[in-house]
Design a protein around this motif. Structure first.
Motif, short mmCIF file in Angstrom:
data_model
loop_
_atom_site.label_atom_id
_atom_site.label_comp_id
_atom_site.label_asym_id
_atom_site.label_seq_id
_atom_site.Cartn_x
_atom_site.Cartn_y
_atom_site.Cartn_z
N GLU A 6 0.75 -1.20 -0.02
CA GLU A 6 -0.13 0.09 0.02
C GLU A 6 0.90 1.24 -0.01
O GLU A 6 0.61 2.30 -0.63
N LYS A 10 1.17 3.97 -3.07
CA LYS A 10 0.75 5.45 -2.94
C LYS A 10 1.66 6.19 -3.00
O LYS A 10 1.62 7.47 -3.67
N SER A 14 1.73 9.13 -6.08
CA SER A 14 1.93 10.48 -5.37
C SER A 14 3.11 11.30 -6.32
O SER A 14 3.15 12.42 -6.78
#
Length: 153
Positions: A6, A10, A14
């Motif tokens: 995760e 992310k 980003s």
């Protein structure tokens, strides 16, 4: 130092959004893939302290990084290991114990098939034991539409 799936996903998302925001001219002008991957690597490095984020790094420890992988331009039955230059890797230099992430980037305007990049990413995971691998397609297609797509392997 290890990161969860995760967290890595992310962080990649980003970094891509940071690239689109801060370095949009590279995408607008359809600059070279190397220019884009360099900036993406810069944005990725903010998310992976304790790791090195390198472009086209071709070492496995101190040896040349090789994979059992067919080259694009050779016969399909060739089984020799070939030298590989991943677009971006997140790792610790000098060791093979901390191979976290390998990234292959393709500009959306490219007409080159993604199959070699996908095979290369899968080989990085199985042969060089990278934890995560992602294929990123980014930029403007020839019809002018914008693409930002990640395919995790």
């Amino acid at each position: 130092m290890p990161h969860s799936e995760e967290y890595v996903r992310k962080a990649v998302e980003s970094a891509i959004l940071e690239l689109i925001s801060a370095d949009s001219l590279l995408l607008d002008a359809n600059c070279s893939e190397r220019s884009i991957t360099h900036q993406l690597a810069t944005h990725l490095s903010k998310h992976f302290t304790g790791y090195h984020v390198d472009c086209e790094y071709n070492r496995d420890g101190f040896e040349v990084k090789k994979l059992q992988l067919d080259e694009r331009t050779v016969r399909a039955d060739r089984l020799d290991a070939i030298t590989v230059f991943p677009d971006i890797i997140v790792h610790v230099r000098g060791t093979s114990d901390a191979n976290l992430l390998v990234v292959e980037v393709k500009k959306a305007s490219s007409s080159v098939n993604n199959s070699y990049d996908i095979a290369k990413l899968q080989a990085f995971k199985t042969q060089l034991l990278y934890d995560f691998a992602v294929h990123v397609v980014i930029g403007y297609k020839r019809d002018g539409s914008f693409v930002n797509r990640q395919s995790w392997q």
